[in-house]
Enzyme design. Structure first.
Site, PDB file in Angstrom:
ATOM      1  N   GLU A 194       0.837  -1.210   0.000  1.00 26.98           N
ATOM      2  CA  GLU A 194       0.000   0.000   0.000  1.00 26.98           C
ATOM      3  C   GLU A 194       0.868   1.256   0.000  1.00 26.98           C
ATOM      4  OE1 GLU A 194      -2.187   3.467   1.337  1.00 26.98           O
ATOM      5  OE2 GLU A 194      -0.526   2.572   2.424  1.00 26.98           O
ATOM      6  N   GLU A 195       1.999   1.195   0.701  1.00 22.66           N
ATOM      7  CA  GLU A 195       2.850   2.386   0.842  1.00 22.66           C
ATOM      8  C   GLU A 195       3.623   2.718  -0.435  1.00 22.66           C
ATOM      9  OE1 GLU A 195       2.507   4.413   3.106  1.00 22.66           O
ATOM     10  OE2 GLU A 195       2.030   3.430   4.999  1.00 22.66           O
TER      11      GLU A 195
END
Ligand SMILES: *[C@@H]1O[C@H](CO)[C@@H](O)[C@H](O)[C@H]1NC(C)=O
Ligand SMILES: *[C@@H]1O[C@H](CO)[C@@H](O)[C@H](O)[C@H]1NC(C)=O
Ligand SMILES: *[C@@H]1O[C@H](CO)[C@@H](O)[C@H](O)[C@H]1NC(C)=O
Length: 394
Positions: free
Chosen positions: A168-169
Site C-alpha cells: 500500500e505504501e
C-alpha cells in the site's frame, strides 16, 4: 530483532514444539498492562500482544513475507480460514474468513507493509504510549480489526472477511491484485488507515511525474557551446511554481497542492549541466489527473520548445495514471468526520460497494521517526470497528 528470532527458533527447537507454535508465542505479555475500561482486560492483553508482535516484525514495502506468514498462523490459531494470495514472489496478501464462506457481504481491510526506515517497538508503561514503525500505520488497524471481528458474535463474524494487503505504501499492488481476483462484489468495505478515530468522507487524488531535461555538456567558460539542462529545469520549475497558484480547488478538499520533492542536475560548477531532473507529486483537490496533465504540459510548452531549439530535450514522464479525489461514505452516526490529503488503497478496489475509512492514530506522526500510539486509542478502535461492522450489516 534478528538475534531475538534466532533465540526464539533455537528455544523452540529444544522444546520440540512446531514452528507454527513458535510463531505464535506472543512476546512477554506480562509486561503489558491492561487497566482499560474500554474493552475487557483479557481482550486488551491479547490485542496489545498481537499489535506488539506485528510491529516487532519489520515489514517495509517489499519485505512483507515474514509478517504475512506470522499473521496467517495467528489467524489460523483463531480458527479463521486463511488464503495467501501471491502478488509477487515472496509478497502475498492475507485473506481470512470464518468457515467456508469466502463471499461475505463485508470486507475489512488494511495493509501490512510500512514505510522505511524500521524503528523498534517500545512500550512506555508510564505514559501508556507505544512507539515503533507501523505502530500506527497501519498495524494498529490490523490488530484492532482482527480483535473486533473476534469480539463479534459468530452469526456476525461469519459475514465479515479480513484482507491484509502488501505494497500500500508504494504502488498499491496488493489491493490491485485482490481487486482483479476478488471473490465477488461486496456490500461494504471498511478500510483501516490512521484517521484519528474519525470517519473520512474522502481524500485528495494524486498524480506524479518527472521532468527530465537533456542538455549538452561544455566547459563553463564557454557556455554557448553547450545547452544547460539545469537552466532549462530551473525555468521549468519556475513555470510549475507559478502554475501551482492556479490549480483547481474545491470546497470539500481545499487547494490542489504540488510538491517538488526531488531535484538532481549537473556534475560540477565548471561543467555545463548535461542532464537534470525533478520528481513532483500533485495532490488533486478537484478535476482529474488528465486535467492536471494538460495544465502541466501547457505550462512547460515554451521551455520545452526553447530547449529543443537549442538541441536539448525536455520530457515529462507520468508515473502511474493517478486518480481524481476519492469520495468515501461517512454516513454512520456517532463518528466525527473529516477529509484527508493522503492517498489510500480505497480507489484500488473496484466496485460499487459502500466504502468507509477509519483507523486509530494520527497521520501526522505516521511516517515520522516518532510514530506513536496511545494504548487507549488502540482499544477504542476495537469498539469502533465493531460499531462500523454492525452498522454496515444493517
Ligand atoms: C477452534 O475450533 C476448534 C474446533 O471447533 C475448537 O475446539 C477451538 O476451541 C477453536 N479455537 C478458538 C480459538 O476459537
Ligand atoms: C515514558 O513516559 C514518561 C511520561 O510521559 C516520560 O517521563 C518518560 O521519559 C518516558 N520513558 C521513556 C523511556 O521514554
Ligand atoms: C488556498 O490557496 C489560497 C491562495 O492561493 C489561500 O488563500 C487559501 O487559504 C488556501 N486554502 C486552503 C484551504 O489552504
Amino acid at each position: 530483532m534478528l538475534l531475538k528470532l534466532v533465540i526464539l527458533v533455537l528455544s523452540s527447537l529444544t522444546a520440540c514444539i512446531t514452528a507454527e507454535q513458535a510463531a505464535l508465542q506472543l512476546p512477554r505479555p506480562q509486561e503489558l498492562s491492561s487497566e482499560s475500561s474500554i474493552i475487557p482486560a483479557e481482550t486488551s492483553k491479547e490485542l496489545l500482544s498481537l499489535h506488539r508482535k506485528l510491529v516487532e516484525i519489520e515489514s517495509i514495502s517489499g519485505n512483507e513475507d515474514e509478517v504475512g506468514h506470522w499473521l496467517a498462523s495467528y489467524l489460523e490459531s483463531k480458527n479463521f480460514t486463511v488464503e495467501l494470495q501471491e502478488v509477487r514472489a515472496k509478497r502475498f496478501n492475507v485473506f481470512a474468513y470464518k468457515g467456508k464462506n469466502r463471499k461475505t457481504p463485508i470486507l475489512v481491510s488494511t495493509h501490512i507493509d510500512t514505510v522505511p526506515p524500521y524503528w523498534p517497538y517500545v512500550y512506555n508503561k508510564t505514559s501508556n504510549i507505544i512507539s515503533g514503525r507501523g505502530s500506527v500505520d497501519a498495524k494498529a488497524s490490523v490488530a484492532a480489526q482482527i480483535t473486533a471481528v473476534l469480539s463479534l458474535e459468530d452469526a456476525v463474524s461469519d459475514k465479515v472477511s479480513l484482507l491484509f494487503v502488501v505494497d500500500e505504501e508504494r504502488y498499491g499492488l496488493g489491493m490491485q491484485h485482490f481487486s482483479d481476483h476478488a471473490p465477488h462484489a461486496y456490500d461494504a468495505v471498511i478500510f483501516g488507515e490512521p484517521t484519528e478515530a474519525k470517519l473520512v468522507c474522502g481524500h485528495k487524488g494524486i498524480i506524479s511525474f518527472e521532468v527530465n531535461v537533456e542538455g549538452k555538456a561544455a566547459h563553463s567558460g564557454y557556455p554557448w557551446l553547450g545547452v544547460s539542462a539545469n537552466d532549462a529545469l530551473i525555468e521549468a520549475l519556475g513555470k510549475l511554481i507559478h502554475l501551482r497558484e492556479n490549480l483547481p480547488w474545491s470546497t470539500k478538499y481545499g487547494n490542489t497542492t504540488m510538491n517538488i520533492g526531488r531535484i538532481e542536475g549537473g556534475l560540477a560548477a565548471n561543467v555545463v549541466a548535461e542532464s537534470a531532473m525533478a520528481k513532483i507529486a500533485v495532490r488533486i483537490a478537484a478535476g482529474t489527473p488528465k486535467v492536471i496533465e494538460g495544465l502541466v504540459i501547457g505550462a512547460l510548452k515554451d521551455v520545452k520548445a526553447k530547449v529543443e531549439d537549442e538541441g536539448g530535450a525536455l520530457e515529462i514522464n507520468w508515473i502511474q495514471e493517478g486518480y481524481p479525489p476519492v469520495d468515501i461514505d461517512c454516513d454512520i452516526k456517532g463518528f466525527e468526520t473529516m477529509t484527508v490529503n493522503y492517498g489510500t488503497d480505497v480507489p484500488n478496489l473496484k466496485g460499487d460497494h459502500k466504502r468507509y475509512l477509519y483507523g486509530p492514530g494520527s497521520i501526522f506522526v505516521a511516517h515520522s521517526a516518532h510514530e506513536t500510539l496511545k494504548v487507549e486509542d488502540l482499544e477504542k478502535a476495537v469498539k469502533d470497528f465493531e460499531r462500523l461492522i454492525l452498522a454496515t450489516l444493517k
